[in-house]
Design a protein around this motif. Structure first.
Motif, PDB file in Angstrom:
ATOM      1  N   LEU A 276      38.993  35.629  18.737  1.00 54.33           N
ATOM      2  CA  LEU A 276      39.158  34.204  18.431  1.00 54.33           C
ATOM      3  C   LEU A 276      37.871  33.404  18.650  1.00 54.33           C
ATOM      4  O   LEU A 276      37.862  32.188  18.467  1.00 54.33           O
ATOM      5  N   GLY A 277      36.798  34.095  19.050  1.00 50.93           N
ATOM      6  CA  GLY A 277      35.516  33.416  19.292  1.00 50.93           C
ATOM      7  C   GLY A 277      35.493  32.643  20.590  1.00 50.93           C
ATOM      8  O   GLY A 277      34.670  31.744  20.779  1.00 50.93           O
ATOM      9  N   GLN A 278      36.388  32.999  21.520  1.00 47.83           N
ATOM     10  CA  GLN A 278      36.477  32.304  22.814  1.00 47.83           C
ATOM     11  C   GLN A 278      35.872  33.198  23.905  1.00 47.83           C
ATOM     12  O   GLN A 278      36.576  33.725  24.768  1.00 47.83           O
ATOM     13  N   SER A 279      34.550  33.375  23.850  1.00 52.74           N
ATOM     14  CA  SER A 279      33.908  34.340  24.744  1.00 52.74           C
ATOM     15  C   SER A 279      33.979  33.934  26.218  1.00 52.74           C
ATOM     16  O   SER A 279      34.080  34.790  27.096  1.00 52.74           O
ATOM     17  N   ASP A 280      33.950  32.636  26.510  1.00 47.20           N
ATOM     18  CA  ASP A 280      34.067  32.202  27.911  1.00 47.20           C
ATOM     19  C   ASP A 280      35.455  32.541  28.471  1.00 47.20           C
ATOM     20  O   ASP A 280      35.573  33.020  29.600  1.00 47.20           O
ATOM     21  N   SER A 281      36.491  32.290  27.668  1.00 47.44           N
ATOM     22  CA  SER A 281      37.852  32.645  28.085  1.00 47.44           C
ATOM     23  C   SER A 281      37.988  34.161  28.227  1.00 47.44           C
ATOM     24  O   SER A 281      38.635  34.659  29.156  1.00 47.44           O
ATOM     25  N   ALA A 282      37.363  34.880  27.297  1.00 45.09           N
ATOM     26  CA  ALA A 282      37.390  36.348  27.362  1.00 45.09           C
ATOM     27  C   ALA A 282      36.820  36.829  28.681  1.00 45.09           C
ATOM     28  O   ALA A 282      37.414  37.658  29.381  1.00 45.09           O
TER      29      ALA A 282
ATOM     30  N   ARG B 157      28.832  38.578  22.088  1.00 45.87           N
ATOM     31  CA  ARG B 157      29.081  37.306  21.394  1.00 45.87           C
ATOM     32  C   ARG B 157      28.306  36.148  22.023  1.00 45.87           C
ATOM     33  O   ARG B 157      28.019  35.161  21.361  1.00 45.87           O
ATOM     34  N   LYS B 158      27.979  36.289  23.315  1.00 47.24           N
ATOM     35  CA  LYS B 158      27.177  35.257  23.984  1.00 47.24           C
ATOM     36  C   LYS B 158      25.677  35.539  23.853  1.00 47.24           C
ATOM     37  O   LYS B 158      24.852  34.864  24.460  1.00 47.24           O
ATOM     38  N   LYS B 159      25.353  36.575  23.062  1.00 51.14           N
ATOM     39  CA  LYS B 159      23.964  36.967  22.795  1.00 51.14           C
ATOM     40  C   LYS B 159      23.225  37.416  24.059  1.00 51.14           C
ATOM     41  O   LYS B 159      22.008  37.283  24.167  1.00 51.14           O
TER      42      LYS B 159
ATOM     43  N   ALA C   4      25.494  43.319  27.484  1.00 52.77           N
ATOM     44  CA  ALA C   4      26.387  44.034  26.576  1.00 52.77           C
ATOM     45  C   ALA C   4      26.053  45.524  26.560  1.00 52.77           C
ATOM     46  O   ALA C   4      26.946  46.380  26.662  1.00 52.77           O
ATOM     47  N   LEU C   5      24.765  45.827  26.478  1.00 54.27           N
ATOM     48  CA  LEU C   5      24.306  47.217  26.414  1.00 54.27           C
ATOM     49  C   LEU C   5      24.727  48.004  27.652  1.00 54.27           C
ATOM     50  O   LEU C   5      25.097  49.178  27.562  1.00 54.27           O
TER      51      LEU C   5
END
Length: 201
Positions: free
Chosen positions: A97-103, A136-138, A143-144
């Motif tokens: 849903l593009g809600q990376s902070d909530s994720a 998604r937060k770049k 991430a890696l």
């Protein structure tokens, strides 16, 4: 319980054959029966079933609602593994849903429980969803880190299906970092695994 579980099995059969309307109808009926019988443990399972079907139907907002309800029940019952699973799924849906902070909020909650209980197995999806949230937060390095941990584990246990996701994710990260030689290595690994697994997709 016999009526409830037979209804759930009908729902699972319908889901596996792509008849999602029947599946949802069966799962909703199960949910009502579980609630009437005050079987909260199974109520959580019915909510998860409904969430999963809605994910299949590309309806993540509805799936999120069901996983949130299931999470509340898992917290009340103190079922840690179920709670980790629900929080991991919520993190994955928030990513979609593009809600990376909530994720990251849900995923960090799952990590706190997993670390407190020293859970070392079945964390592939938790790591994957956490890596996706940082992606998604770049935050490429963060991430890696999670994708690499999954790669190492899936090489050890020879899980080539999951390894395909790992190397593809790592390839994506290296593309974003403009490290194209490294990206090419991982994308070639992903292609070789796809061929080895005879994956039409």
């Amino acid at each position: 319980k016999g009526e409830i579980f037979s209804t759930r099995l009908k729902g699972i059969k319908a889901e596996f054959t792509g008849d999602f309307n029947t599946a949802i109808s069966c799962y909703l009926h199960c949910l009502d029966l579980f609630r009437d019988a005050k079987l909260s443990k199974y109520e959580s399972s019915a909510l998860s079933d409904l969430a999963y079907v809605n994910m299949q139907l590309k309806n993540p907002a509805k799936a999120k609602e069901y996983y949130q309800q299931s999470t509340v029940l898992s917290k009340k019952s103190g079922e840690a593994i179920s709670l980790i699973s629900n929080l991991t799924n919520l993190g994955g849906i928030c990513n979609q849903l593009g809600q990376s902070d909530s994720a990251l909020f849900y995923l960090n909650e799952a990590w706190v429980i997993a670390n407190a209980l020293k859970v070392n197995t079945d964390l592939t999806f938790l790591r994957n969803n956490t890596g996706n949230a940082w992606f998604r937060k770049k935050e490429w390095a963060k991430a890696l880190q999670y994708f690499r941990l999954n790669e190492q584990e899936n090489i050890l246990i020879n899980d080539k299906d999951q390894l395909w996701y790992d190397v593809l994710n790592m390839g994506d990260v290296y593309i974003e970092m403009a490290q194209y030689d490294s990206a090419k290595i991982y994308l070639e690994k992903a292609m070789n695994l796809a061929k080895e697994l005879h994956s039409k997709r």
